[in-house]
Design an enzyme around this catalytic site. Structure first.
Site, mmCIF file in Angstrom:
data_model
loop_
_atom_site.group_PDB
_atom_site.id
_atom_site.type_symbol
_atom_site.label_atom_id
_atom_site.label_comp_id
_atom_site.label_asym_id
_atom_site.label_seq_id
_atom_site.Cartn_x
_atom_site.Cartn_y
_atom_site.Cartn_z
ATOM 1 N N ASP A 12 0.966 -1.207 0.133
ATOM 2 C CA ASP A 12 -0.027 0.017 0.056
ATOM 3 C C ASP A 12 0.946 1.232 -0.006
ATOM 4 O O ASP A 12 1.998 1.360 0.256
ATOM 5 C CB ASP A 12 -0.813 0.127 1.173
HETATM 6 C C1 BGC Z 1 -5.117 3.141 0.096
HETATM 7 C C2 BGC Z 1 -5.250 2.142 -0.775
HETATM 8 C C3 BGC Z 1 -5.155 2.364 -2.128
HETATM 9 C C4 BGC Z 1 -3.861 3.175 -2.350
HETATM 10 C C5 BGC Z 1 -3.886 3.713 -3.944
HETATM 11 C C6 BGC Z 1 -3.999 3.830 -0.296
HETATM 12 O O1 BGC Z 1 -3.901 5.057 0.624
HETATM 13 O O2 BGC Z 1 -5.187 2.709 1.498
HETATM 14 O O3 BGC Z 1 -6.654 1.210 -0.577
HETATM 15 O O4 BGC Z 1 -5.366 1.495 -2.942
HETATM 16 O O5 BGC Z 1 -3.842 4.183 -1.741
HETATM 17 O O6 BGC Z 1 -4.670 4.699 -3.990
#
Ligand code: BGC
Length: 748
Positions: A291
């Protein structure tokens, strides 16, 4: 021709041939994901390094220029981009990748959470929490299929969806991304979504899904996103693991760990999660993507690695395959390999997993999308129809004193007001701004469905719950006195383009679940007019509406209903659609009731709260219709033996006893009466949507098999213990809504 370029060679042959040709830097490049160039350009000047540390949606790369990203792409140092939001940019970057030495195509990942809504001009379907209230996995599959087609029409290959976390805390801003609080419902909706998105992962309209966030983030210590999760292995394996396991069994291509630490170990450096369970126990053969900068956080937040490089090492050796996101990764990882701190064969494993997907998706043969024809797919009529149908099936009627539905032929004077009455916010979190003509607000919907002779008054409260104006509240109160009926559209604000103004969605965790701003006052002042008041809620987490529930005639929980939300809400208000949805998550009375979920252990309310009820305001599985349903003749037949053989057939008669046609969501729960380890008072094991004409009755059948009765023994193996099980079938998880009967699993 090189084997890897030959479409008639097998994927395995192509991957091995390509891998052999790659330098270490090119290999690590495949594991490197960056934010898009336009995203970067947009944020230049808006952000500094400090903002980058905390922000989870916007990025810049300090010390770099947007052109550097293009150069690295041409050098084969980038494997994937996220936050590339247009087909033109995707094709442009792909073109640069095609100029790299080996011409390995890029993967474009995007948060297409409910439709490819993060990009302009795509269909915006209801958010996951609302969609789960349809109890309709077939609908989830259809939406996922359509979303995949719209994504591929934009040259996007991978969505960071579904979120298959089991939501257990309404303070957590991300409840709306999940399919709710029940493990089984989450599993069914999650699997349908994976199947719909991926197909066989070999067609021109297939995309990779991503089961996220692995795991524990939906049970944060204090309700805040990414805070520690301290959860027993029994609870993990009983409640939180199964939807991930089901996604893996359905062939999910990727998995994303969660921000949080789990029982003292950051998920991003957690070998047990990423390797032992995921690959060892479950046979996951896709790839793991981090993430947002969470590998860095192993060092700079969790503090279990002294340097960023050490965090990279820990994460990769624990099982990480791709880095989201940042410019330092490639050189640092190459250096770790050169120093012998990571074995190159471990990098090869990750690259292999990533390349397999690129070949399966056909990207080497078709790296681009067709800019001329893209709009033939996006927002096509069929997709729009599905978005509307999904909104109709997702909206839950929580209260009705008989005043709904309104008569669409009557010349009412109708007041429409509230922060969500006329705003794009109806689309929900993870939506970019869309063309106003593609978004139907509640005001639009009411205007189009109410009788032509009706008078619709609108008192604008602005979009911002934090900055409501007492004068406008008063104006609504006096308009209400003139009206025959009032519609107050309240809730949360979720639009990402005003990141710091949101009250719902990612990183908008709350220390209470009350309506923000003057919203209670607005509802109370309008209701004090004595005219019937309909409260409509647009939100992504359960909200504490007990304070006003007794004062309004009806409550409609619309969640994040998508671009046609306003139309579906108006259709329900005027009875053009009979609501059928049931809650996928409990609505507590207040924050003090958290955590509140139906499948709690028997002792949870043995000593109930004093000075307040222990019952939630609205329980899981609950939702009203304009007709009534009666359940009778619950019968069980058959046998299940502890060794797993046999089955129990469950039959129940459901009758539509009212005056309108409707759909009833029939729910089946079990309770294991005596067990070695404690088990919940109820566990959902099946459900069916049943269409019933007014006056019609149907016999509804379910089959219970041993796997549905099983629990984990002391070594976490699934077993069916002999003894008696209660079967409960009915309209909600509430005892008074359930018929009950028992059967016994006999000793071997
Ligand atoms: C979130 C994810 C997301 C990623 C990309 C992160 O902050 O936790 O769920 O897929 O950002 O946008």
């Amino acid at each position: 021709m090189e084997t890897y370029k030959n479409p008639s060679a097998t994927v395995a042959e192509r991957v091995e041939d390509l891998l052999r040709r790659m330098t270490l830097e090119e290999k690590v490049g495949q594991t490197n994901q960056l934010v898009g160039v336009e995203h970067f350009r947009h944020n230049l000047g808006l952000m500094n390094a400090g903002d980058l540390f905390r922000n989870t949606a916007q990025a810049i790369y300090v010390g770099c220029k947007p052109e550097d990203l293009e150069l690295w792409t041409q050098q084969g140092r980038v494997g994937s981009f996220l936050h590339v939001n247009t087909i033109e940019e995707a094709n442009h970057l792909q073109h640069l990748a095609m100029q790299s030495r080996l011409a390995v195509p890029l993967l474009f990942g995007i948060d297409a959470i409910h439709g490819n809504a993060y990009c302009f001009d795509n269909t915006v379907y209801p958010g996951n929490l609302g969609l789960a209230c349809s109890f309709n996995p077939g609908l989830a599959r259809r939406i996922a299929r359509q979303t995949a087609a719209e994504m591929r029409a934009m040259n996007m290959h991978w969505t960071f969806n579904p979120n298959v976390e089991v939501a257990r805390d309404a303070r957590w801003g991300r409840c709306g991304e999940t399919y709710g609080e029940d493990r089984y419902l989450v599993e069914r909706m999650g699997v349908a979504t994976v199947e719909g998105l991926q197909g066989n992962l070999d067609g021109a309209t297939d995309v990779m899904a991503c089961a996220k966030h692995w795991v524990g983030g939906s049970l944060p210590e204090n309700g805040t996103n990414g805070s520690p999760a301290d959860v027993s292995e029994r609870t993990l394996r009983t409640t939180f693991f199964p939807p991930f396991k089901a996604a893996v069994d359905a062939g999910v291509a990727t998995v994303m760990p969660s921000h949080n630490e789990l029982n003292g170990v950051p998920c991003h450096s957690n070998r047990w999660l990423m390797t032992d369970v995921l690959r060892g126990e479950w046979g996951f053969d896709g790839f793991v993507v981090s993430d947002w900068m969470d590998i860095e956080h192993v060092h700079d937040l969790h503090g279990t690695a002294e340097t960023v490089e050490e965090a990279y090492r820990q994460s990769i050796t624990a099982g990480m395959d791709m880095h989201m996101h940042g410019p330092g990764w490639v050189d640092a990882v190459c250096q770790l390999v050169r120093e012998g701190l990571i074995d190159e064969s471990r990098i090869d494993e990750s690259v292999r997993r990533i390349l397999i997907m690129k070949f399966r998706l056909g990207l080497f043969e078709h790296p681009y999308a067709d800019e001329e024809h893209t709009m033939q797919v996006r927002l096509c009529d069929e997709h729009r129809r599905t978005a509307l149908e999904a909104a109709r099936q997702s909206i839950v009627l929580l209260k009705n004193d008989g005043r709904l539905p309104l008569d669409c032929k009557r010349a009412y004077k109708i007041l429409v007001t509230g922060i969500n009455a006329n705003d794009e916010n109806i689309m929900g979190d993870w939506s970019a701004q869309q063309r106003p003509e593609n978004v139907v607000t509640v005001l639009d919907g009411v205007r189009s469905i109410a009788a032509e002779s009706a008078e619709v008054m609108f008192v604008d409260q602005g979009w911002d719950p934090r900055n409501m104006n007492a004068v406008m509240v008063e104006r609504a109160a006096s308009a209400a006195r003139e009206a025959d009926v009032n519609i107050v559209v309240a809730g949360e604000y979720m639009m990402r383009w005003r990141w710091h103004d949101r009250t719902g969605g990612e990183d908008t965790d709350r220390s209470d679940i009350d309506l923000v701003g003057l919203q209670y006052e607005l509802i109370e002042r309008v209701a004090a007019s004595g005219k019937p008041t309909v409260l409509v809620l647009i939100n992504g987490r359960p909200l504490g509406v007990e304070r006003v529930a007794g004062k309004v005639a009806a409550i409609i929980e619309a969640w994040e209903p998508g671009m046609y939300g306003g139309q579906a809400i108006a259709e329900i208000i005027f009875g053009k659609v009979n609501p059928s949805a049931k809650l996928s998550i409990t609505i507590p009375r207040s924050v003090g009731q958290l955590r509140s979920y139906y499948d709690h252990k028997p002792s949870m309310y043995f000593h109930p709260y004093v000075c307040a009820s222990s019952e939630p305001l609205y329980p899981f599985g609950y939702g009203l219709s304009y007709t009534t349903f009666a359940y009778s003749r619950l019968s069980l037949s058959g046998e299940i033996s502890p060794d797993g053989g046999g089955q129990i057939d469950v039959a129940v008669t459901v009758a539509n006893t009212g005056n309108s046609d409707g759909v009833e969501i029939v729910q089946l729960y079990i309770r294991d009466e005596y067990s070695t380890f404690t088990r919940p008072v109820k566990e959902l094991k099946d459900f069916k949507r049943v269409d019933l004409k007014a006056g019609e009755a149907k016999c509804v059948h379910f089959t219970l098999t041993a796997d549905k009765l099983a629990m984990l023994d002391s070594s976490f193996s699934l077993v069916v213990e002999p003894g008696s099980f209660v079967v409960m079938v009915g309209a909600s998880s509430r005892d008074c809504d359930l018929l009950k009967s028992k059967f016994v699993v006999k000793e071997k």
